[in-house]
Design a protein around this motif. Structure first.
Motif, PDB file in Angstrom:
ATOM      1  N   PRO A 180       0.834  -1.214   0.000  1.00 44.08           N
ATOM      2  CA  PRO A 180       0.000   0.000   0.000  1.00 44.08           C
ATOM      3  C   PRO A 180       0.864   1.256   0.000  1.00 44.08           C
ATOM      4  CG  PRO A 180      -0.771  -1.543   1.665  1.00 44.08           C
ATOM      5  CD  PRO A 180       0.524  -2.085   1.133  1.00 44.08           C
TER       6      PRO A 180
ATOM      7  N   TYR B  94       4.504  11.317   4.031  1.00 50.02           N
ATOM      8  CA  TYR B  94       3.155  11.426   4.592  1.00 50.02           C
ATOM      9  C   TYR B  94       2.174  10.506   3.861  1.00 50.02           C
ATOM     10  CZ  TYR B  94      -1.481  13.279   5.425  1.00 50.02           C
ATOM     11  OH  TYR B  94      -2.805  13.398   5.722  1.00 50.02           O
TER      12      TYR B  94
ATOM     13  N   ASP C 123       0.254   7.389   5.506  1.00 49.47           N
ATOM     14  CA  ASP C 123      -1.202   7.394   5.519  1.00 49.47           C
ATOM     15  C   ASP C 123      -1.770   6.154   4.827  1.00 49.47           C
ATOM     16  OD1 ASP C 123      -3.723   8.645   6.117  1.00 49.47           O
ATOM     17  OD2 ASP C 123      -3.876   9.162   3.989  1.00 49.47           O
ATOM     18  N   ALA C 124      -1.163   5.741   3.727  1.00 51.65           N
ATOM     19  CA  ALA C 124      -1.645   4.564   3.002  1.00 51.65           C
ATOM     20  C   ALA C 124      -1.469   3.284   3.809  1.00 51.65           C
ATOM     21  CB  ALA C 124      -0.922   4.428   1.668  1.00 51.65           C
ATOM     22  N   ASN C 125      -0.448   3.232   4.642  1.00 50.88           N
ATOM     23  CA  ASN C 125      -0.194   2.043   5.456  1.00 50.88           C
ATOM     24  C   ASN C 125      -0.788   2.153   6.855  1.00 50.88           C
ATOM     25  OD1 ASN C 125       1.474   0.184   3.828  1.00 50.88           O
ATOM     26  ND2 ASN C 125       2.728   2.021   3.610  1.00 50.88           N
ATOM     27  N   HIS C 126      -1.550   3.210   7.104  1.00 46.72           N
ATOM     28  CA  HIS C 126      -2.223   3.432   8.391  1.00 46.72           C
ATOM     29  C   HIS C 126      -1.227   3.494   9.549  1.00 46.72           C
ATOM     30  CE1 HIS C 126      -5.927   2.889   6.233  1.00 46.72           C
ATOM     31  NE2 HIS C 126      -5.494   1.721   5.795  1.00 46.72           N
ATOM     32  N   TRP C 127      -0.076   4.112   9.303  1.00 44.31           N
ATOM     33  CA  TRP C 127       0.907   4.299  10.373  1.00 44.31           C
ATOM     34  C   TRP C 127       0.595   5.547  11.179  1.00 44.31           C
ATOM     35  CZ3 TRP C 127       5.474   3.619   6.503  1.00 44.31           C
ATOM     36  CH2 TRP C 127       5.576   2.270   6.155  1.00 44.31           C
ATOM     37  N   ILE C 128      -0.227   6.421  10.628  1.00 44.52           N
ATOM     38  CA  ILE C 128      -0.603   7.651  11.319  1.00 44.52           C
ATOM     39  C   ILE C 128      -2.117   7.746  11.359  1.00 44.52           C
ATOM     40  CG2 ILE C 128       1.470   8.977  10.783  1.00 44.52           C
ATOM     41  CD1 ILE C 128       0.013  10.197   8.421  1.00 44.52           C
ATOM     42  N   ASP C 129      -2.608   8.502  12.315  1.00 46.65           N
ATOM     43  CA  ASP C 129      -4.038   8.720  12.447  1.00 46.65           C
ATOM     44  C   ASP C 129      -4.398   9.995  11.699  1.00 46.65           C
ATOM     45  OD1 ASP C 129      -6.661   8.595  13.244  1.00 46.65           O
ATOM     46  OD2 ASP C 129      -6.280   9.396  15.247  1.00 46.65           O
ATOM     47  N   PHE C 130      -5.399   9.952  10.843  1.00 39.63           N
ATOM     48  CA  PHE C 130      -5.745  11.092   9.998  1.00 39.63           C
ATOM     49  C   PHE C 130      -6.109  12.324  10.821  1.00 39.63           C
ATOM     50  CE2 PHE C 130      -6.721  13.134   6.162  1.00 39.63           C
ATOM     51  CZ  PHE C 130      -7.849  13.903   6.373  1.00 39.63           C
ATOM     52  N   ARG C 131      -6.818  12.133  11.942  1.00 40.35           N
ATOM     53  CA  ARG C 131      -7.204  13.286  12.762  1.00 40.35           C
ATOM     54  C   ARG C 131      -5.979  14.012  13.298  1.00 40.35           C
ATOM     55  NH1 ARG C 131      -9.624  10.956  17.238  1.00 40.35           N
ATOM     56  NH2 ARG C 131      -8.988   8.956  16.440  1.00 40.35           N
TER      57      ARG C 131
ATOM     58  N   SER D  48      -2.887  13.775  11.847  1.00 46.50           N
ATOM     59  CA  SER D  48      -1.936  14.094  10.791  1.00 46.50           C
ATOM     60  C   SER D  48      -2.195  15.435  10.119  1.00 46.50           C
ATOM     61  CB  SER D  48      -1.912  12.980   9.746  1.00 46.50           C
ATOM     62  OG  SER D  48      -3.133  12.908   9.081  1.00 46.50           O
TER      63      SER D  48
END
Length: 114
Positions: free
Chosen positions: A36, A69, A73-81, A83
């Motif tokens: 991803p 970034y 984000d594509a690998n869900h290593w960070i939380d969108f809220r 980021s």
């Protein structure tokens, strides 16, 4: 290897990847290429090469940051809220540092002559 053979190999590879994505788009089969967010490497690798070759440049740092970034984000290593404010804050800091430490004359950098 001749140029003609390279063109044939790259052409077949691009057709296979395009057909794979087209099949997934029409839900005929499941197709994933590499991992991803692999496409973010098209931002990360050229930025890294440019930074190594030409030194630290503001735009290349921004492209590298954006690529990292997108990959995270594509690998869900960070939380969108978290980021979005983080990216905005880092962007403001980078822009401020660029304004403080940028060369006063930009004509040379953009290839323009006085």
């Amino acid at each position: 290897m001749s140029k003609h053979a390279k063109n044939i190999i790259w052409g077949l590879l691009l057709i296979a990847v395009g057909a794979g994505y087209l099949g997934e788009l029409f839900e005929l089969w499941k197709f994933t290429l590499f991992f991803p967010g692999w496409w973010s490497l098209f931002l990360i690798l050229p930025a890294c090469i440019s930074l190594l070759k030409y030194g630290i440049q503001f735009m290349m740092l921004m492209v590298l940051s954006l690529g990292v970034y997108f990959l995270a984000d594509a690998n869900h290593w960070i939380d969108f809220r978290l980021s979005v404010p983080l990216v905005a804050a880092v962007g403001c800091i980078c822009a401020g540092l660029h304004l403080l430490f940028a060369r006063r004359t930009k004509w040379y950098e953009y290839g323009c002559k006085d």
